[in-house]
Design a protein around this motif. Sequence first.
Motif, PDB file in Angstrom:
ATOM      1  N   SER A  10      33.307  61.621  88.640  1.00 23.67           N
ATOM      2  CA  SER A  10      33.542  60.991  87.332  1.00 23.67           C
ATOM      3  C   SER A  10      33.511  59.468  87.417  1.00 23.67           C
ATOM      4  O   SER A  10      33.282  58.795  86.406  1.00 23.67           O
ATOM      5  CB  SER A  10      34.875  61.456  86.744  1.00 23.67           C
ATOM      6  N   ARG A  11      33.727  58.925  88.615  1.00 24.50           N
ATOM      7  CA  ARG A  11      33.728  57.468  88.787  1.00 24.50           C
ATOM      8  C   ARG A  11      32.337  56.907  89.087  1.00 24.50           C
ATOM      9  O   ARG A  11      32.163  55.693  89.171  1.00 24.50           O
ATOM     10  CB  ARG A  11      34.689  57.075  89.921  1.00 24.50           C
ATOM     11  N   GLN A  12      31.343  57.797  89.247  1.00 30.28           N
ATOM     12  CA  GLN A  12      30.002  57.333  89.596  1.00 30.28           C
ATOM     13  C   GLN A  12      29.269  56.823  88.358  1.00 30.28           C
ATOM     14  O   GLN A  12      29.405  57.379  87.272  1.00 30.28           O
ATOM     15  CB  GLN A  12      29.203  58.470  90.239  1.00 30.28           C
ATOM     16  N   PRO A  13      28.466  55.774  88.509  1.00 26.52           N
ATOM     17  CA  PRO A  13      27.722  55.234  87.365  1.00 26.52           C
ATOM     18  C   PRO A  13      26.582  56.135  86.907  1.00 26.52           C
ATOM     19  O   PRO A  13      26.127  56.036  85.770  1.00 26.52           O
ATOM     20  CB  PRO A  13      27.186  53.903  87.884  1.00 26.52           C
ATOM     21  N   ALA A  14      26.117  57.026  87.775  1.00 26.46           N
ATOM     22  CA  ALA A  14      25.045  57.962  87.426  1.00 26.46           C
ATOM     23  C   ALA A  14      25.615  59.371  87.323  1.00 26.46           C
ATOM     24  O   ALA A  14      26.607  59.713  87.981  1.00 26.46           O
ATOM     25  CB  ALA A  14      23.945  57.934  88.485  1.00 26.46           C
ATOM     26  N   ALA A  15      24.973  60.195  86.514  1.00 25.69           N
ATOM     27  CA  ALA A  15      25.338  61.606  86.457  1.00 25.69           C
ATOM     28  C   ALA A  15      24.990  62.270  87.779  1.00 25.69           C
ATOM     29  O   ALA A  15      23.979  61.943  88.405  1.00 25.69           O
ATOM     30  CB  ALA A  15      24.615  62.289  85.311  1.00 25.69           C
ATOM     31  N   MET A  16      25.824  63.216  88.219  1.00 24.54           N
ATOM     32  CA  MET A  16      25.603  63.911  89.485  1.00 24.54           C
ATOM     33  C   MET A  16      25.940  65.379  89.344  1.00 24.54           C
ATOM     34  O   MET A  16      26.818  65.757  88.560  1.00 24.54           O
ATOM     35  CB  MET A  16      26.455  63.317  90.607  1.00 24.54           C
ATOM     36  N   ALA A  17      25.246  66.204  90.146  1.00 19.88           N
ATOM     37  CA  ALA A  17      25.533  67.632  90.219  1.00 19.88           C
ATOM     38  C   ALA A  17      25.422  68.082  91.667  1.00 19.88           C
ATOM     39  O   ALA A  17      24.556  67.608  92.405  1.00 19.88           O
ATOM     40  CB  ALA A  17      24.568  68.428  89.350  1.00 19.88           C
TER      41      ALA A  17
ATOM     42  N   GLU B 200      19.377  54.592  92.315  1.00 20.27           N
ATOM     43  CA  GLU B 200      20.303  53.649  92.934  1.00 20.27           C
ATOM     44  C   GLU B 200      21.614  54.304  93.362  1.00 20.27           C
ATOM     45  O   GLU B 200      22.375  53.731  94.131  1.00 20.27           O
ATOM     46  CB  GLU B 200      20.584  52.493  91.980  1.00 20.27           C
ATOM     47  N   ALA B 201      21.874  55.517  92.881  1.00 19.30           N
ATOM     48  CA  ALA B 201      23.113  56.218  93.235  1.00 19.30           C
ATOM     49  C   ALA B 201      22.907  57.210  94.379  1.00 19.30           C
ATOM     50  O   ALA B 201      23.844  57.929  94.743  1.00 19.30           O
ATOM     51  CB  ALA B 201      23.670  56.948  92.013  1.00 19.30           C
ATOM     52  N   ARG B 202      21.715  57.234  94.958  1.00 13.82           N
ATOM     53  CA  ARG B 202      21.464  58.236  95.998  1.00 13.82           C
ATOM     54  C   ARG B 202      22.355  58.036  97.214  1.00 13.82           C
ATOM     55  O   ARG B 202      22.836  59.008  97.817  1.00 13.82           O
ATOM     56  CB  ARG B 202      19.993  58.211  96.441  1.00 13.82           C
TER      57      ARG B 202
ATOM     58  N   GLY C 175      16.576  60.564  93.864  1.00 12.35           N
ATOM     59  CA  GLY C 175      18.029  60.708  93.906  1.00 12.35           C
ATOM     60  C   GLY C 175      18.496  62.109  94.215  1.00 12.35           C
ATOM     61  O   GLY C 175      19.476  62.586  93.633  1.00 12.35           O
ATOM     62  N   THR C 176      17.797  62.789  95.136  1.00 11.26           N
ATOM     63  CA  THR C 176      18.157  64.154  95.500  1.00 11.26           C
ATOM     64  C   THR C 176      18.422  64.246  96.998  1.00 11.26           C
ATOM     65  O   THR C 176      17.914  63.450  97.785  1.00 11.26           O
ATOM     66  CB  THR C 176      17.046  65.140  95.120  1.00 11.26           C
TER      67      THR C 176
END
Length: 340
Positions: free
Chosen positions: A11-18, A322-324, A301-302
């Motif tokens: 929840s604290r990440q700037p990008a969505a993640m799964a 950039e969130a990888r 980003g995977t």
Amino acid sequence: MNRDELAAILSRQPAAMALYVTGKGLDRPWDIASGMADATTGRPLSADTPLRVASNTKTFVAATILRLWEQGLVDLDGPIAPLLTPVLNGLLTSAGYRTDRISVRQLLNHSAGLNDHADDPRYFETVLREPTRFWAREEQVRLAVEYSSPLSEAGTSFRYSDTGYILLGDIIERISGEALAATVRRQMSFDRLGLEATWWEISEPQPATAAPRARQFLGKTDATDISASMDLYGGGGLVMSARDLATLFAALFEGRVFTSPDTLRQMLSTGSHEDADGYRLGISASRITDVECYSHLGFWGTAAYYSPATGTAVAGFATNREARGALVSIIEQVLAAKET
């Protein structure tokens, strides 16, 4: 790390993640996600949302070559010259590449000395400037040899190259007599494994069972609609959900893809070239809390990992390139927690 702690981190990440976690070492698979697959429509990201996985495709291209090796259809240590489409072989030899001395194995472990067209800033600048342009396989190989002469003698050092995997894609098509996408699907048992959100862009239609792709970003640039042809011919090409990516990684390591356990050992074997330990045949090797794990990353980003020690497969997506790095750190924390 428990699920609540992981949810707080995401929840604290700037990008969505799964993330999707599975494997023989778990009582049951589980998943977690945070953020939007498409903020413009309010569609949330989930472990079943498909995304372009870019270089994660390389693992399955390599595994397909190894399946063909199991069937006696390709010699891993034989030269690539007679296996390639003549026009591609001609492009390489005219630029000084000794295709009579480059082996299939060297393409797989990136020790062929090939330049990487995709890593050249000129290529990516053109992709961003002309996002709808269709790129042909021959055109990309031509750029690779125009951008640079051979980087090293074949079999001497690690040089990551998307171009090498384009050549492997061509070899697969020449051996099988059918499209790369169809051969990888059959040899990797996509349908038998129940991969309902996996397809090869352009070559295959999106399955009716798959949700719409998530939007993917490069910083502030929305890269979702860049032509899939820019990364299509073996270095990339697949669209997958986190669930499907983790499921296939687990299947690869747990005996549901190869006919013989010796084939997986071949895939994980270490070459004799410089810097060979970190990359095997289509898959990276590293240690997490001193336990060996195998993985591959995708440009957009995977990431997918497997820990043989715990029988755990983890695949994750971040919707922004950039969130990888943050995604990889989270996955490694999950695996480290499984090892304790």
